[in-house]
Design a protein around this motif. Structure first.
Motif, PDB file in Angstrom:
ATOM      1  N   ALA A 134       0.820  -1.220   0.000  1.00 15.20           N
ATOM      2  CA  ALA A 134       0.000   0.000   0.000  1.00 15.20           C
ATOM      3  C   ALA A 134       0.849   1.265   0.000  1.00 15.20           C
ATOM      4  O   ALA A 134       0.545   2.238  -0.687  1.00 15.20           O
ATOM      5  CB  ALA A 134      -0.944  -0.009   1.203  1.00 15.20           C
ATOM      6  N   SER A 135       1.939   1.247   0.743  1.00  8.83           N
ATOM      7  CA  SER A 135       2.801   2.425   0.829  1.00  8.83           C
ATOM      8  C   SER A 135       3.418   2.751  -0.534  1.00  8.83           C
ATOM      9  O   SER A 135       3.452   3.924  -0.949  1.00  8.83           O
ATOM     10  CB  SER A 135       3.901   2.183   1.863  1.00  8.83           C
ATOM     11  OG  SER A 135       4.771   3.282   1.910  1.00  8.83           O
ATOM     12  N   ASN A 136       3.879   1.733  -1.254  1.00  7.67           N
ATOM     13  CA  ASN A 136       4.472   1.960  -2.577  1.00  7.67           C
ATOM     14  C   ASN A 136       3.430   2.439  -3.586  1.00  7.67           C
ATOM     15  O   ASN A 136       3.711   3.311  -4.416  1.00  7.67           O
ATOM     16  CB  ASN A 136       5.151   0.689  -3.083  1.00  7.67           C
ATOM     17  CG  ASN A 136       6.407   0.370  -2.319  1.00  7.67           C
ATOM     18  OD1 ASN A 136       7.082   1.261  -1.817  1.00  7.67           O
ATOM     19  ND2 ASN A 136       6.712  -0.910  -2.205  1.00  7.67           N
ATOM     20  N   VAL A 137       2.244   1.869  -3.538  1.00  2.00           N
ATOM     21  CA  VAL A 137       1.179   2.301  -4.444  1.00  2.00           C
ATOM     22  C   VAL A 137       0.827   3.755  -4.151  1.00  2.00           C
ATOM     23  O   VAL A 137       0.663   4.566  -5.075  1.00  2.00           O
ATOM     24  CB  VAL A 137      -0.063   1.389  -4.318  1.00  2.00           C
ATOM     25  CG1 VAL A 137      -1.223   1.932  -5.127  1.00  2.00           C
ATOM     26  CG2 VAL A 137       0.275  -0.030  -4.753  1.00  2.00           C
ATOM     27  N   ASN A 138       0.730   4.098  -2.875  1.00  4.30           N
ATOM     28  CA  ASN A 138       0.435   5.477  -2.475  1.00  4.30           C
ATOM     29  C   ASN A 138       1.502   6.429  -3.013  1.00  4.30           C
ATOM     30  O   ASN A 138       1.193   7.469  -3.594  1.00  4.30           O
ATOM     31  CB  ASN A 138       0.337   5.567  -0.954  1.00  4.30           C
ATOM     32  CG  ASN A 138      -0.097   6.935  -0.482  1.00  4.30           C
ATOM     33  OD1 ASN A 138      -0.640   7.731  -1.232  1.00  4.30           O
ATOM     34  ND2 ASN A 138       0.138   7.215   0.790  1.00  4.30           N
ATOM     35  N   LYS A 139       2.774   6.069  -2.861  1.00  2.00           N
ATOM     36  CA  LYS A 139       3.875   6.916  -3.354  1.00  2.00           C
ATOM     37  C   LYS A 139       3.804   7.077  -4.874  1.00  2.00           C
ATOM     38  O   LYS A 139       3.981   8.182  -5.393  1.00  2.00           O
ATOM     39  CB  LYS A 139       5.227   6.313  -2.973  1.00  2.00           C
ATOM     40  CG  LYS A 139       5.593   6.429  -1.530  1.00  2.00           C
ATOM     41  CD  LYS A 139       6.929   5.739  -1.275  1.00  2.00           C
ATOM     42  CE  LYS A 139       7.169   5.526   0.191  1.00  2.00           C
ATOM     43  NZ  LYS A 139       8.384   4.716   0.432  1.00  2.00           N
ATOM     44  N   MET A 140       3.570   5.954  -5.585  1.00  7.15           N
ATOM     45  CA  MET A 140       3.509   6.035  -7.052  1.00  7.15           C
ATOM     46  C   MET A 140       2.380   6.943  -7.502  1.00  7.15           C
ATOM     47  O   MET A 140       2.561   7.769  -8.408  1.00  7.15           O
ATOM     48  CB  MET A 140       3.331   4.638  -7.656  1.00  7.15           C
ATOM     49  CG  MET A 140       4.588   3.802  -7.645  1.00  7.15           C
ATOM     50  SD  MET A 140       4.391   2.260  -8.552  1.00  7.15           S
ATOM     51  CE  MET A 140       3.884   1.155  -7.244  1.00  7.15           C
TER      52      MET A 140
END
Length: 171
Positions: free
Chosen positions: A51-57
């Motif tokens: 979730a954190s990586n998707v949020n950043k992207m």
């Protein structure tokens, strides 16, 4: 009436906030792309990317590109869930092998058509219906079948060997 922090009347959190068990804020980056009625969509993306990586992207992309990015992530995540080792590359490789096999079949069929047309021309030439014969107005096959029947092979459409070879190897 208690307001949920999102748009009025929309009490249900998005699929991402539901899975992450957090309050879905009005400006939630996930809510436009992961609706509550498609929980598996975010579950696979979360499992593969986090979730954190998707949020950043999504935060780093302009608004007009986020929908395409989410579609790509969902596709890759679903492919990874189906095939954890190869993912999308496995699907692409399989499709490329199918294309190669079909191109080979097409080339063989085209070569067979050329071979049959050459045999038909030679056969017609041997029976006096060749291009130099006196009664060769019109196509040879229409001479044999009468003028009311359409020819089976129109000799004007013969595929030459050079174009057959080019089509077999061009991708």
């Amino acid at each position: 009436m208690k307001e949920s922090g999102r748009k009025q009347g929309a009490a249900s959190p998005c699929a991402a906030c539901k899975l992450l068990r957090r309050r879905c804020a009005q400006d939630c980056v996930f809510s436009p792309y992961f609706p509550a009625d498609e929980p598996q969509k975010f579950a696979n993306v979360h499992k593969v990317f986090g979730a954190s990586n998707v949020n950043k992207m999504l935060q780093e992309l302009p608004m007009h590109q986020r929908g395409d990015a989410v579609s790509s992530m969902v596709y890759e995540a679903n492919a990874r869930v189906r095939d954890p080792v190869y993912g999308c590359v496995g699907a692409i490789s399989s499709l490329q092998q199918q294309i190669d096999a079909l191109q080979t079949q097409l080339a063989l069929a085209q070569a067979e058509v050329v071979h049959l047309r050459v045999r038909q021309t030679a056969s017609l030439s041997n029976h006096g219906f060749g291009p130099g014969s006196p009664n060769s107005s019109g196509s040879p096959s229409s001479k044999l079948m009468g003028s009311q029947v359409k020819p089976i092979f129109d000799m004007d459409m013969v595929v030459d060997q050079a174009s057959l070879g080019e089509s077999m190897w061009s991708c």
